[in-house]
Design a protein around this motif. Structure first.
Motif, PDB file in Angstrom:
ATOM      1  N   SER A 116      10.726   0.256 -19.680  1.00 22.79           N
ATOM      2  CA  SER A 116      11.503  -0.415 -20.708  1.00 22.79           C
ATOM      3  C   SER A 116      12.695   0.418 -21.128  1.00 22.79           C
ATOM      4  N   ALA A 117      13.694  -0.246 -21.646  1.00 20.35           N
ATOM      5  CA  ALA A 117      14.880   0.460 -22.124  1.00 20.35           C
ATOM      6  C   ALA A 117      14.875   0.566 -23.644  1.00 20.35           C
ATOM      7  N   THR A 118      13.735   0.242 -24.245  1.00 16.31           N
ATOM      8  CA  THR A 118      13.635   0.240 -25.706  1.00 16.31           C
ATOM      9  C   THR A 118      14.133   1.539 -26.332  1.00 16.31           C
ATOM     10  N   GLY A 119      13.754   2.646 -25.736  1.00 14.90           N
ATOM     11  CA  GLY A 119      14.119   3.939 -26.307  1.00 14.90           C
ATOM     12  C   GLY A 119      15.597   4.258 -26.178  1.00 14.90           C
ATOM     13  N   LEU A 155       6.240   7.286 -24.061  1.00 12.62           N
ATOM     14  CA  LEU A 155       7.609   7.248 -24.582  1.00 12.62           C
ATOM     15  C   LEU A 155       8.608   7.284 -23.429  1.00 12.62           C
ATOM     16  N   ASP A 156       8.262   8.047 -22.436  1.00  2.48           N
ATOM     17  CA  ASP A 156       9.106   8.125 -21.257  1.00  2.48           C
ATOM     18  C   ASP A 156       9.218   6.751 -20.590  1.00  2.48           C
ATOM     19  N   LYS A 157       8.088   6.093 -20.446  1.00  2.00           N
ATOM     20  CA  LYS A 157       8.089   4.763 -19.826  1.00  2.00           C
ATOM     21  C   LYS A 157       8.891   3.768 -20.656  1.00  2.00           C
ATOM     22  N   ALA A 158       8.882   3.988 -21.961  1.00  2.00           N
ATOM     23  CA  ALA A 158       9.592   3.070 -22.860  1.00  2.00           C
ATOM     24  C   ALA A 158      11.062   3.438 -23.003  1.00  2.00           C
ATOM     25  N   GLY A 159      11.511   4.394 -22.196  1.00  2.00           N
ATOM     26  CA  GLY A 159      12.945   4.657 -22.153  1.00  2.00           C
ATOM     27  C   GLY A 159      13.450   5.741 -23.083  1.00  2.00           C
ATOM     28  N   PHE A 160      12.546   6.545 -23.633  1.00  2.76           N
ATOM     29  CA  PHE A 160      12.988   7.672 -24.448  1.00  2.76           C
ATOM     30  C   PHE A 160      13.193   8.893 -23.554  1.00  2.76           C
ATOM     31  N   ASP A 161      14.007   9.805 -24.046  1.00  2.00           N
ATOM     32  CA  ASP A 161      14.218  11.064 -23.349  1.00  2.00           C
ATOM     33  C   ASP A 161      13.296  12.094 -24.005  1.00  2.00           C
ATOM     34  N   ALA A 348      16.292  14.743 -33.535  1.00  2.84           N
ATOM     35  CA  ALA A 348      16.139  14.199 -34.884  1.00  2.84           C
ATOM     36  C   ALA A 348      14.779  13.522 -34.990  1.00  2.84           C
ATOM     37  N   ASP A 349      14.283  13.097 -33.828  1.00  2.00           N
ATOM     38  CA  ASP A 349      12.964  12.456 -33.766  1.00  2.00           C
ATOM     39  C   ASP A 349      11.937  13.459 -33.287  1.00  2.00           C
ATOM     40  N   ILE A 506       3.286  -4.624 -24.367  1.00  2.00           N
ATOM     41  CA  ILE A 506       2.284  -3.643 -24.799  1.00  2.00           C
ATOM     42  C   ILE A 506       2.891  -2.234 -24.753  1.00  2.00           C
ATOM     43  N   VAL A 507       3.595  -1.953 -23.693  1.00  2.05           N
ATOM     44  CA  VAL A 507       4.228  -0.638 -23.553  1.00  2.05           C
ATOM     45  C   VAL A 507       5.166  -0.380 -24.734  1.00  2.05           C
ATOM     46  N   GLU A 508       6.010  -1.350 -25.012  1.00  4.41           N
ATOM     47  CA  GLU A 508       6.989  -1.156 -26.080  1.00  4.41           C
ATOM     48  C   GLU A 508       6.330  -0.973 -27.437  1.00  4.41           C
ATOM     49  N   SER A 509       5.376  -1.825 -27.742  1.00  2.00           N
ATOM     50  CA  SER A 509       4.789  -1.731 -29.079  1.00  2.00           C
ATOM     51  C   SER A 509       3.951  -0.461 -29.217  1.00  2.00           C
ATOM     52  N   ALA A 510       3.237  -0.089 -28.170  1.00  2.00           N
ATOM     53  CA  ALA A 510       2.434   1.133 -28.235  1.00  2.00           C
ATOM     54  C   ALA A 510       3.340   2.360 -28.366  1.00  2.00           C
ATOM     55  N   ALA A 511       4.462   2.335 -27.676  1.00  2.00           N
ATOM     56  CA  ALA A 511       5.384   3.468 -27.728  1.00  2.00           C
ATOM     57  C   ALA A 511       5.992   3.591 -29.127  1.00  2.00           C
ATOM     58  N   LEU A 512       6.432   2.476 -29.677  1.00  2.00           N
ATOM     59  CA  LEU A 512       7.070   2.525 -30.995  1.00  2.00           C
ATOM     60  C   LEU A 512       6.073   2.915 -32.078  1.00  2.00           C
TER      61      LEU A 512
END
Length: 584
Positions: A116-119, A155-161, A348-349, A506-512
């Motif tokens: 996902s690109a959510t992050g 978080l990585d899968k959800a597009g975070f660095d 910051a996160d 599921i990936v997005e909501s679990a990551a967030l």
RNA sequence: GGCCCCGUAGCUCAGCUGGAUAGAGCAUCGGAUUUCUAAUCCGACGGUCACUGGUUCGAAUCCAGUCGGGGUCACCA
């Protein structure tokens, strides 16, 4: 593609159209609109609360708004039916073609399905384990290690660095104790009779090997040296030896950090002075006397003036000491500097994974971060509750003194890293967890690891069998990818496909939410749905995956179960668990 | 005593950050299957979401308080 966010965008566009047409007022807040799967499948495939959320600001009856949107929603691509239900839900049914196209997506993506690109590439720092470098890792550390690692993968899968970080607490008094303990073992390695390990030192035999290595390397060089000479040397040597050991233990679990930050190095680099000076400039540091805690007074309570940080100004309950009476920094002071350092490195996160016994520390750390970053930095602390080790329901006794101390290594050697990792993630982090050796290795559906792994293995088994029966050529990867998915029309098959299509969501909501355990439950559902279909083939032969007299249908079904393997493989990857191809 | 977490079916737990009639697995009960596609299947029973108020179209979910369980409480990290 997350089909729910896809349709949310579509619905939002419809609303904008109605606004442009003058049917709805300008300036509506669309942020609270959701598109989700209805709990009840009879309510359709997707549902939105848009009409109810907009009712009040638009000054209209929710069912009227729903009616306004319904006619337009009907013509959205993929939508075959729209209903207004209850207080104003807009329920939609999607065409079989739409679902078949999504199944195609899964096949094309493989285990990357759900990425996902959510992050949006935002930097996140996850700090976990951070065990003191004074001994091997025990099972208590395992949960935090696995949790942090899975969260980072998620978080990585959800597009975070994501950066995985380990804070090495190598500056306090306990590493001096370690150094002294090492010296005793060193003397022992030189052949001295050391008798019992003196009270207050670490008695563990894990120091023996590194002490012997030191004796072999340096001979008796340190035997008669001044303490001022041997202490710093022993300290550094011991910390390195312990960190090597910890890294090895973590590696056995498949846990690897990107960055190790030394508390000692922070202090020596003047980062603590810097952070404290910053706070002092803001008038947030003062000399003062704390009130004793309310209720029962500690027996050794005495009024004492100390250097305090005004944590109360940022939401904490009391102000917190930053310096010890000997002039050195408290752990809190160096930890403040550490978090400021992380912030300045661009995070910051921040997420910290701690044991639940550190819960009392959360507010002050968050207060400190508020003060140090001007409210720009954010810290989410995930507290991991205790793990109870059991065997056949009986507690495994753990006692350092009796020598029945269970290390992380023992557990992994016993059941394997995949089992440890999966089980640790089957509960919410803030709930207690039973780890029963007998249960987690049992081959039954009571055992979630087995159940999920078995589904993956079973897919591969069916594939092998299909190759046997129909010939490898007939059921080649290419053939499966070219399958006529429209042949999948059975209600149970479509349900399985719909369930798999929830994976990106599921990936997005679990990551967030920073909650990897949701994945374990989801994988259980997918496995159950798949096993259920398989079992149906027992009663009703026309539902079997392999239909020798209908290759076209067989290929479509093989494509479907290939997708099951993709989704499960994708989920297990987030857990750092290797999917099995076969179970015998 | 202050603060934090928890309280959902007999048990172990989910509940998608406020959605419709609160779910699953064990356990119990009632059937099916007597075998192979690889570790049986289907159904039923079971609930004051600890309690009391509040917020609103709508609360297990958010807020306040009460009760019960756990953790923690000034120089240990």
């Amino acid at each position: 593609m997350n089909l729910f966010t896809h349709f949310r965008d579509q619905i939002a566009a419809l609303i904008e159209e109605r606004v442009a047409a003058g049917d709805l007022p300008q300036g509506l807040d669309l942020s609270r609109i959701t598109v989700e799967p209805p709990r009840e499948t009879s309510h359709g495939d997707i549902t939105t609360n848009a009409a109810m959320v907009l009712a009040k600001p638009a000054g209209k009856n929710p069912r009227d708004i729903a009616a306004l949107l319904a006619s337009k929603a009907e013509s959205l691509p993929g939508v075959t039916g729209v209903e207004i239900a209850g207080p104003g839900f807009l329920n939609m049914r999607l065409s079989d073609d739409f679902w078949h196209a999504r199944l195609r997506d899964i096949l094309d993506s493989g285990v990357a399905y759900g990425d996902s690109a959510t992050g949006d590439g935002a930097k996140v720092n996850v700090e976990y384990v951070s065990a003191n470098p004074t001994g091997p890792m025990h099972v208590g550390h395992a949960r935090g290690a696995v949790f942090g690692d899975a969260l980072a993968l998620l978080l990585d899968k959800a597009g975070f660095d994501v950066t995985r970080e380990y804070y090495v607490n190598d500056a306090g008094a306990q590493v001096d104790v370690l150094a002294r303990s090492m010296r005793v073992r060193y003397l022992e390695a030189l052949g001295e009779d050391i008798g019992a390990i003196p009270e207050g030192l670490y008695p563990g035999d894990y120091l023996v090997a590194p002490a012997e290595a030191l004796a072999a390397r340096d001979g008796d060089k340190w035997k008669n040296a001044d303490e001022a000479t041997w202490l710093p040397m022993m300290r550094e040597y011991s910390i390195n030896a312990m960190m090597d050991m910890i890294r090895e233990d973590l590696a056995v679990m498949g846990v690897e950090h990107d960055v190790f930050t030394s508390e000692r190095a922070l202090v020596q680099a003047g980062k603590v002075d810097e952070a404290l000076a910053f706070l002092k400039d803001q008038g947030l540091i003062y000399e003062g006397v704390l009130e004793p805690p309310k209720g029962k007074l500690p027996d050794d309570w005495e009024e004492r003036e100390q250097t305090l940080f005004k944590a109360t100004q940022f939401g904490d309950d009391v102000d917190r000491p930053v310096a010890k009476s000997d002039g050195s920094w408290t752990y809190f002071a160096t930890d403040m500097a550490y978090h400021l350092d992380k912030y300045r490195r661009g995070y910051a996160d921040m997420i910290d994974v701690w044991g639940a016994d550190h819960g009392g520390y959360v507010k002050r750390m968050q207060a400190a971060i508020k003060a140090l970053t001007g409210g720009q930095g954010q810290l989410d602390v995930k507290l991991c509750q205790m793990v109870s080790l059991l065997d056949h329901g009986e507690p495994v006794k753990m006692s350092k003194r009796a020598g029945t101390f269970v290390t992380l290594r023992d557990v992994v050697d016993n059941v394997g890293k995949d089992v440890v990792r999966f089980i640790m993630l089957t509960r919410k982090n803030d709930a207690g967890l039973d780890f029963d050796f007998a249960k987690v290795t049992e081959q039954s559906k009571d055992n979630p690891v087995f159940y999920v792994q078995y589904a993956h293995a079973r897919v591969n088994s069916v594939m092998r069998m299909a190759a046997d029966e129909l010939g490898a050529e007939t059921v080649s990867i290419d053939a499966i990818h070219g399958a006529k998915l429209e042949r999948l029309s059975d209600e149970n098959e479509l349900q399985l496909i719909k369930l798999m299509c929830q994976w990106p969501r599921i990936v997005e909501s679990a990551a967030l939410a920073h909650e990897p355990h949701r994945i374990a439950f989801y994988l259980g559902e997918v496995a159950a749905s798949f096993h259920g279909l398989w079992n149906k083939g027992k009663d009703d032969k026309s539902l079997r995956f392999i239909m020798a007299d209908d290759v076209e249908l067989t290929l479509a079904r093989l494509a479907m179960i290939r997708a099951v393997a993709n989704v499960i493989g994708s989920g297990l990857k987030v857990f750092g668990v290797t999917p099995v191809e076969e179970m015998r």
